[in-house]
Design an enzyme around this catalytic site. Structure first.
Site, PDB file in Angstrom:
ATOM      1  N   ILE A 149       0.729  -1.373   0.086  1.00 51.33           N
ATOM      2  CA  ILE A 149       0.063   0.095   0.026  1.00 51.33           C
ATOM      3  C   ILE A 149       0.859   1.300  -0.070  1.00 51.33           C
ATOM      4  CG2 ILE A 149      -2.030  -1.104   1.315  1.00 51.33           C
ATOM      5  CD1 ILE A 149      -1.127   0.721   3.681  1.00 51.33           C
ATOM      6  N   ASP A 150       2.190   1.038   0.371  1.00 48.31           N
ATOM      7  CA  ASP A 150       2.897   2.340   0.543  1.00 48.31           C
ATOM      8  C   ASP A 150       3.625   2.875  -0.868  1.00 48.31           C
ATOM      9  OD1 ASP A 150       2.725   1.645   3.089  1.00 48.31           O
ATOM     10  OD2 ASP A 150       4.883   0.744   3.412  1.00 48.31           O
TER      11      ASP A 150
HETATM   12  O1  F6P Z   1       4.246  -1.840   4.305  1.00 50.39           O
HETATM   13  C1  F6P Z   1       2.934  -1.478   4.703  1.00 50.39           C
HETATM   14  C2  F6P Z   1       2.461  -0.927   6.027  1.00 50.39           C
HETATM   15  O2  F6P Z   1       1.263  -1.081   6.321  1.00 50.39           O
HETATM   16  C3  F6P Z   1       3.092   0.392   6.204  1.00 50.39           C
HETATM   17  O3  F6P Z   1       2.344   1.324   5.728  1.00 50.39           O
HETATM   18  C4  F6P Z   1       2.976   0.404   7.709  1.00 50.39           C
HETATM   19  O4  F6P Z   1       4.240   1.283   8.429  1.00 50.39           O
HETATM   20  C5  F6P Z   1       3.468  -1.137   8.044  1.00 50.39           C
HETATM   21  O5  F6P Z   1       3.256  -1.784   6.899  1.00 50.39           O
HETATM   22  C6  F6P Z   1       2.784  -1.732   9.396  1.00 50.39           C
HETATM   23  O6  F6P Z   1       3.318  -2.891   9.638  1.00 50.39           O
HETATM   24  P1  F6P Z   1       2.628  -3.829  10.452  1.00 50.39           P
HETATM   25  O7  F6P Z   1       1.664  -4.364   9.704  1.00 50.39           O
HETATM   26  O8  F6P Z   1       3.865  -4.887  10.765  1.00 50.39           O
HETATM   27  O9  F6P Z   1       2.414  -3.259  11.881  1.00 50.39           O
END
Ligand code: F6P
Length: 356
Positions: free
Chosen positions: A135-136
């Site tokens: 999504i980034d």
């Molecule tokens: O890389 C996708 C993402 O949703 C980022 O936007 C966010 O910083 C991270 O993953 C969150 O990670 P997790 O699901 O491990 O908390």
């Protein structure tokens, strides 16, 4: 007969299933005999030999389904070469699973971290094809990743909802958007929802400039202000810190950045400020139509590469065309927004403040 391994690694996103369906459908429709091995929970499945044999039926009806039918996990690249708690060499274990099943190739769906490991496996001699998910939208070598547009839709809707409440109550509202270290998601959702101020990591903010923008709106008669803040947004002072010191500061920080911004605005303006964080909602639910089509196209092109035996590539999207990008070029690079990007200049022309 071709034996294909499939795995989804890292944080999930929308259209992972659509992309896998695209790969499998395109192979099946070519008339090729295939055996599909789905490794469970990302690289963990490959390391520990946890897999399911799948057939065409497993990919039926999943175009619209969020998440991943294979499960996912984060397996950090920086420790991939370290033995596991039982002394297992993880890289050798992954190679062992691949060779034991006599795979012709492994299709890996993932983001930045995933691509580093995928490239390592390529260097170790495995046949790898990857697909860009996150999504980034921060993956180098592709203008777009699947999941991004769906997340933009969700974050936009969240800000849209906040808009009406902000108007009713005449408050400053902050919506914190995901995106890790880059601002694509926040910028697009912010612009799509008419946010007044957008804070992204690529443009460090000055709290006084934010206050100035809020006051200017007030003077023009606007009752409320909407601020879209990227989770990785950083102040000008913090941007001056060394990477190490900033990391230390983040480790100690009790709250997400939005609360810091909110406190500072409250202190400087006396206005009521509220923070909303949609969080993982942004990765969830059904993929939007754009992502369904996009991920299906990428999957179909991955199938084409496999049929031609062309390995060592990520299937990406550049200048409105699907392209193959060498994995060695993708691994270890981050794509971020340039503060000079046309879209940022245009946003500024629309009166959006970036707090700079
Ligand atoms: O890389 C996708 C993402 O949703 C980022 O936007 C966010 O910083 C991270 O993953 C969150 O990670 P997790 O699901 O491990 O908390």
């Amino acid at each position: 007969m071709r034996r294909i391994g499939l795995l989804t690694s890292g944080g999930d996103c929308q259209a992972l299933n659509a992309a896998m369906r695209g790969v499998v459908k395109s192979l099946l429709y070519s008339g090729e005999q295939i055996e599909i091995y789905g490794f469970l929970n990302g690289y963990q499945g490959l390391i520990y030999g946890n897999y399911r044999m799948l057939d065409g039926g497993d990919f039926s009806g999943i175009l619209t389904r969020g998440g991943t039918i294979l499960g996912s996990s984060r397996t950090p690249f920086k420790t991939i070469q370290d033995p596991d708690p039982n002394g297992l060499n993880k890289v050798e274990a992954m190679k062992h699973s691949y060779y034991k099943l006599n795979l012709d190739c492994l299709v890996i769906l993932g983001g930045n971290g995933t691509h580093k490991t995928a490239n390592l496996l390529r260097e170790e001699g495995l046949n790898i094809v990857t697909l860009p998910k996150t999504i980034d939208n921060d993956l180098w070598g592709t203008d777009m990743t699947f999941g991004f547009q769906s997340a933009v839709d969700i974050a936009t809707e969240a800000i849209d909802c906040i808009h009406t409440t902000a108007d009713s109550h005449g408050r400053v509202f902050i919506v914190e958007v995901m995106g890790h270290k880059v601002g694509f998601l926040t910028l697009n959702a912010g612009m799509a929802s008419g946010a007044d101020i957008i804070l992204i990591p690529e443009i460090p903010y000055d709290i006084d400039k934010i206050v100035k923008a809020i006051n200017a709106r007030k003077e023009r008669g606007s009752k409320f202000t909407i601020i879209a803040v990227a989770e990785g947004a950083i102040s000008k002072e913090d941007a001056k810190l060394s990477k190490k010191d900033y990391k230390k500061k983040l480790e100690k920080r009790a709250h997400p950045v939005s609360y810091e911004v909110a406190e500072a605005i409250k202190a400087k303006t006396g206005q009521e400020v509220r923070v909303t964080i949609p969080g993982h909602m942004q990765r969830g639910g059904s993929p939007c139509p754009y992502d369904r089509v996009f991920a299906s196209r990428l999957g179909a092109e991955a199938g084409k590469l496999i049929l031609k035996g062309e390995y060592g590539f990520m299937v990406g999207y550049k200048n409105r065309e699907i392209v193959k990008v060498p994995l060695k070029d993708v691994a270890g690079k981050l794509k971020s927004l340039s503060p000079d990007a046309a879209i940022i200049k245009e946003a500024k022309l629309l009166g959006i403040s970036f707090g700079d």
